[in-house]
Design a protein around this motif. Structure first.
Motif, PDB file in Angstrom:
ATOM      1  N   VAL A  14      40.658  26.893  52.326  1.00  0.00           N
ATOM      2  CA  VAL A  14      40.416  27.764  51.181  1.00  0.00           C
ATOM      3  C   VAL A  14      41.764  28.191  50.615  1.00  0.00           C
ATOM      4  CG1 VAL A  14      39.431  29.944  50.390  1.00  0.00           C
ATOM      5  CG2 VAL A  14      38.221  28.587  52.104  1.00  0.00           C
ATOM      6  N   ILE A  15      42.077  27.730  49.394  1.00  0.00           N
ATOM      7  CA  ILE A  15      43.326  28.072  48.716  1.00  0.00           C
ATOM      8  C   ILE A  15      43.016  29.101  47.651  1.00  0.00           C
ATOM      9  CG2 ILE A  15      45.312  27.179  47.437  1.00  0.00           C
ATOM     10  CD1 ILE A  15      45.025  25.977  50.194  1.00  0.00           C
ATOM     11  N   LEU A  16      43.525  30.298  47.799  1.00  0.00           N
ATOM     12  CA  LEU A  16      43.220  31.388  46.871  1.00  0.00           C
ATOM     13  C   LEU A  16      44.483  31.817  46.133  1.00  0.00           C
ATOM     14  CD1 LEU A  16      40.908  34.404  47.328  1.00  0.00           C
ATOM     15  CD2 LEU A  16      43.284  34.847  46.699  1.00  0.00           C
ATOM     16  N   ASN A  17      44.387  31.832  44.815  1.00  0.00           N
ATOM     17  CA  ASN A  17      45.485  32.309  43.967  1.00  0.00           C
ATOM     18  C   ASN A  17      45.167  33.738  43.532  1.00  0.00           C
ATOM     19  OD1 ASN A  17      47.405  32.870  42.033  1.00  0.00           O
ATOM     20  ND2 ASN A  17      47.062  31.017  40.834  1.00  0.00           N
ATOM     21  N   PRO A  18      45.849  34.743  44.104  1.00  0.00           N
ATOM     22  CA  PRO A  18      45.519  36.132  43.789  1.00  0.00           C
ATOM     23  C   PRO A  18      45.905  36.541  42.374  1.00  0.00           C
ATOM     24  CG  PRO A  18      47.493  36.036  45.133  1.00  0.00           C
ATOM     25  CD  PRO A  18      46.964  34.635  45.068  1.00  0.00           C
ATOM     26  N   ASN A  19      46.754  35.750  41.712  1.00  0.00           N
ATOM     27  CA  ASN A  19      47.217  36.094  40.365  1.00  0.00           C
ATOM     28  C   ASN A  19      46.493  35.321  39.272  1.00  0.00           C
ATOM     29  OD1 ASN A  19      49.295  37.981  41.148  1.00  0.00           O
ATOM     30  ND2 ASN A  19      50.439  36.217  41.933  1.00  0.00           N
ATOM     31  N   ALA A  20      45.483  34.550  39.649  1.00  0.00           N
ATOM     32  CA  ALA A  20      44.752  33.759  38.654  1.00  0.00           C
ATOM     33  C   ALA A  20      43.890  34.659  37.775  1.00  0.00           C
ATOM     34  CB  ALA A  20      43.870  32.730  39.354  1.00  0.00           C
ATOM     35  N   GLY A  21      43.803  34.299  36.495  1.00  0.00           N
ATOM     36  CA  GLY A  21      42.878  34.965  35.582  1.00  0.00           C
ATOM     37  C   GLY A  21      42.995  36.475  35.562  1.00  0.00           C
ATOM     38  N   LYS A  22      41.899  37.145  35.890  1.00  0.00           N
ATOM     39  CA  LYS A  22      41.846  38.608  35.885  1.00  0.00           C
ATOM     40  C   LYS A  22      42.340  39.215  37.194  1.00  0.00           C
ATOM     41  CE  LYS A  22      37.899  38.621  32.714  1.00  0.00           C
ATOM     42  NZ  LYS A  22      36.477  39.030  32.523  1.00  0.00           N
ATOM     43  N   LYS A  23      42.901  38.386  38.057  1.00  0.00           N
ATOM     44  CA  LYS A  23      43.454  38.814  39.340  1.00  0.00           C
ATOM     45  C   LYS A  23      42.403  39.458  40.244  1.00  0.00           C
ATOM     46  CE  LYS A  23      48.105  39.424  37.451  1.00  0.00           C
ATOM     47  NZ  LYS A  23      49.307  40.279  37.362  1.00  0.00           N
ATOM     48  N   ASN A  24      41.182  38.927  40.164  1.00  0.00           N
ATOM     49  CA  ASN A  24      40.093  39.463  40.986  1.00  0.00           C
ATOM     50  C   ASN A  24      39.606  38.456  42.026  1.00  0.00           C
ATOM     51  OD1 ASN A  24      38.971  37.683  39.130  1.00  0.00           O
ATOM     52  ND2 ASN A  24      37.067  38.859  38.914  1.00  0.00           N
TER      53      ASN A  24
END
Length: 417
Positions: A14-24
């Motif tokens: 699971v690769i999660l980008n915390p700064n993507a889109g609305k940062k949610n």
């Protein structure tokens, strides 16, 4: 061939980008995705990106060991009826000469947007092919299955599959079905002289192509590229940044000089019959000579207002610039608008927001499906490649090539649908 089995004890990455889109994305993972994975008894390894480029570097550095671990896990826990590697030697060299390649699927869930997917794809391919001893071949060719949870500012891959919410993406993942996700190889002329000997034993200097990266969404020049470039400085506005940037660039509309050459077989949209028509004069067959293959089938001289080369039909809900694009086919869809005025491009983009009606209604719109496209600019230019930017030198030395390559060692990716 059934390559579905994955060791139940090997974790989903699971690769999660915390700064993507609305940062949610972290909140969505905690409240929605994590409980669903636990309920489905799906083990996972959680990887949170720390900066731009993190996901690409992670897979470049680790994908070999990840695949070694996966093969060992499959060997220890074989799925019923699955072909298994009889051994794992140097860097996953499975001895499958008699049994065939091992059935291996690496599952990666990307929680973010198209930019994070782009990093994952390029990191995996760099890690696999980045040295002289690439271990992916006819004896070992894994399937890399991507599940995209669309939480970025750009979610074209998911949107083109009709997936617009995290829950819908999660349902697709749990459903277990997938389709090929074909990638486009982006190459630039290698200016290093290469010599070969001809039949007269004299040396000929040949130009070769140097792969730069791989894209899975969209490559563009002109208005679209300028819009994405300017939108980078407006990230605080969220998705509306693209609309604001587009309006600015249309208000100060420019025409962009370039030469576009299409090689090999070509299909063109015929506005009278409302369908794509194969140009039989460009079809490659057994009688096509190497010299003919090197000659362009179609040449567009510009200037270009809008030029897009895409593997996805939709860039956002309702906006369908390349309506015939298919994630899984071996074609690259080309949308070309040459020398359009401000009113014309506004009408064209307005109809692109009506599920792709612009292709049917506007004479200024040219639409092709092709295998190979090359772009050359008379002065220094800029191309947008999956949201990144490529500055190209003027003239033949800066020429860039886009191709949906047929190499099965490159086309490893599948998409949960």
């Amino acid at each position: 061939m059934g390559i579905r089995p994955t060791s139940e004890k090997f974790p989903l990455l699971v690769i999660l980008n915390p700064n993507a889109g609305k940062k949610n994305s972290l909140d969505v993972f905690t409240k929605t995705i994590q409980p669903a994975l636990q309920q489905a008894d799906t083990p996972y390894q959680f990887i949170e990106t720390a900066s731009k480029g993190f996901a690409q570097s992670y897979f470049k550095d680790n994908v070999r060991q990840i695949l070694i671990d996966l093969v060992q896990s499959l060997a220890a826990n074989p799925a019923p009826g699955a072909t298994q590697p009889s051994g794992v030697g140097n860097e996953v060299e499975a001895t499958a000469a008699t049994t065939g390649p091992p059935e291996v699927v690496l599952r990666i869930m990307v929680i973010g947007g198209d930019g994070t997917v782009h990093e994952v794809i390029n990191g995996v391919l760099q890690g696999i092919h980045g040295s002289s001893d690439s271990f992916v071949n006819d004896n070992f060719r894994p399937m890399v299955e991507l599940s995209i949870i669309p939480l970025g500012t750009g979610n074209a891959i998911a949107t083109s599959q009709g997936v617009t919410t995290p829950q819908a993406a999660l349902d697709r993942f749990l459903g277990g079905k997938s389709v090929p996700l074909r990638v486009v190889q982006v190459s630039q002329r290698d200016t290093t002289p290469h010599t070969t000997s001809n039949t007269n034993n004299s040396d000929n200097t040949q130009c070769t192509w140097k792969p730069l990266m791989y894209t899975a969404v969209v490559n563009s020049f002109g208005l679209h590229c300028a819009t994405v470039f300017d939108a980078e400085g407006l990230r605080s506005l969220g998705n509306v940044r693209f609309k604001a940037s587009a309006l600015k660039n249309i208000a100060f509309l420019k025409q962009y000089q370039a030469r576009v050459e299409i090689f090999g077989s070509v299909q063109k949209y015929d506005r009278l019959s409302h369908q794509l028509v194969t140009d039989t004069s460009t079809t490659i067959n057994a009688t096509t000579s190497p010299q003919q293959e090197q000659q362009s089938s179609v040449t567009l001289t510009g200037p270009f207002t809008y030029l897009m080369l895409s593997k996805q039909s939709s860039l956002e809900p309702g906006f369908v610039p390349t309506p015939f694009a298919n994630t899984s086919d071996d074609w690259l869809d080309i949308l070309a608008v040459q020398n359009a005025g401000r009113g014309q491009i506004l009408d064209i983009l307005g109809d692109a927001l009506k599920e792709g009606m612009h292709v049917k209604q506007h004479e200024k719109v040219e639409y092709y499906k092709a295998k190979v496209v090359e772009i050359e600019t008379p002065t220094q230019g800029r191309l947008c490649v999956d949201g990144e930017f490529l500055d190209v030198a003027a003239g033949p030395e800066g020429r860039v090539r886009f191709e949906v390559v047929s190499d099965p060692n490159i086309q490893l990716f599948y998409l949960s649908v």
